[in-house]
Design a protein around this motif. Structure first.
Motif, PDB file in Angstrom:
ATOM      1  N   TYR A 114      39.702  50.264  35.074  1.00 37.41           N
ATOM      2  CA  TYR A 114      40.305  49.736  36.295  1.00 37.41           C
ATOM      3  C   TYR A 114      40.514  48.228  36.281  1.00 37.41           C
ATOM      4  O   TYR A 114      41.097  47.684  37.218  1.00 37.41           O
ATOM      5  N   GLY A 115      39.979  47.550  35.251  1.00 36.76           N
ATOM      6  CA  GLY A 115      40.116  46.103  35.174  1.00 36.76           C
ATOM      7  C   GLY A 115      39.264  45.361  36.189  1.00 36.76           C
ATOM      8  O   GLY A 115      39.487  44.185  36.450  1.00 36.76           O
ATOM      9  N   ASP A 116      38.273  46.049  36.766  1.00 32.89           N
ATOM     10  CA  ASP A 116      37.475  45.453  37.836  1.00 32.89           C
ATOM     11  C   ASP A 116      36.153  46.214  37.958  1.00 32.89           C
ATOM     12  O   ASP A 116      36.155  47.423  38.225  1.00 32.89           O
ATOM     13  N   ILE A 117      35.031  45.514  37.781  1.00 34.33           N
ATOM     14  CA  ILE A 117      33.742  46.211  37.889  1.00 34.33           C
ATOM     15  C   ILE A 117      33.400  46.600  39.322  1.00 34.33           C
ATOM     16  O   ILE A 117      32.443  47.328  39.552  1.00 34.33           O
ATOM     17  N   ASN A 118      34.190  46.170  40.288  1.00 35.49           N
ATOM     18  CA  ASN A 118      33.969  46.549  41.682  1.00 35.49           C
ATOM     19  C   ASN A 118      34.560  47.922  42.018  1.00 35.49           C
ATOM     20  O   ASN A 118      34.274  48.477  43.073  1.00 35.49           O
TER      21      ASN A 118
END
Length: 179
Positions: A114-118
Motif C-alpha cells: 500500500y506504500g503506507d504502514i498506516n
C-alpha cells in the motif's frame, strides 16, 4: 495431493498470501466470501450463513479430493464457531509465528502493498475499531495478540483436542514434514 486424481506436488511459497501456481495454497477468499461477508468480517455472527450450502460446497471438494482437504484462510479464525457448527468433525491447524517476526512482516506488507504502514493489512480482529486508532506498531502487536487470544478462546469452547498447533518457522523450514 490427489486433486481430480492427479498427483501434484504442492508448492507452499507465497508472497503475503498470494500465490502464482494453480495448485499452490491460497486464501481462497472468493470461495469463503460466498458464505461470509467480505466487509467487517470481525463483526459477523452466524445468522446470515447458509450452513447447508457451505456444507455442500465443502463436501464436494472433499469428495473430489478423496475426503481430505486443508483450507488456509486467516479470516476463518474469526469464524471458528460457525465453521465448527457446520463441520463438527473438522480439525483446525493453528500456525503460530514469533510475534516480533510476524509484526515486522505485517508492517513490511503494509509498506510494500500500500506504500503506507498506516494502511491495515490482513485479518481485522474483534478489537479492530480500537486498534485502528493506535500507532502502526501497536496496531500490529494488538492485531496478532487479539487474533491469537480469540483462537485460544475458541479452542476452549470447541475443544483443544480439535486443534493442532504448528510452529510457522518449522513449517517454513520443512513444509512437507509438518503437513
Amino acid at each position: 495431493i490427489k486433486l481430480l486424481k492427479l498427483n501434484i506436488k504442492i508448492d507452499y511459497k507465497s508472497k503475503y498470501g498470494k500465490t502464482k501456481k494453480l495448485f499452490a495454497p491460497s486464501e481462497c477468499g472468493r470461495f469463503w466470501y460466498r458464505f461470509f461477508k467480505k466487509d467487517k468480517v470481525y463483526l459477523q455472527d452466524s445468522s446470515g450463513v447458509d450452513i447447508k450450502y457451505l456444507r455442500k460446497s465443502v463436501n464436494t471438494l472433499l469428495y473430489i479430493n478423496g475426503g481430505k482437504f486443508v483450507f488456509k484462510n486467516l479470516n476463518n479464525c474469526l469464524r471458528l464457531l460457525q465453521l465448527n457448527k457446520a463441520f463438527p468433525n473438522a480439525v483446525y491447524l493453528f500456525v503460530k509465528r514469533n510475534t516480533s517476526d510476524n509484526a515486522y512482516s505485517i508492517l513490511k506488507a503494509r509498506q510494500e502493498l500500500y506504500g503506507d504502514i498506516n494502511s491495515w493489512f490482513s485479518v481485522k480482529p474483534l478489537e479492530y475499531d480500537v486498534l485502528s486508532k493506535l500507532s502502526p506498531e501497536k496496531q500490529v502487536i494488538g492485531q496478532i495478540n487479539s487474533t491469537y487470544n480469540l483462537i485460544e478462546k475458541h479452542k476452549n469452547i470447541i475443544g483443544k483436542r480439535k486443534f493442532i498447533t504448528l510452529n510457522y518457522e518449522d513449517f517454513c523450514n520443512d513444509s512437507e514434514a509438518e503437513m
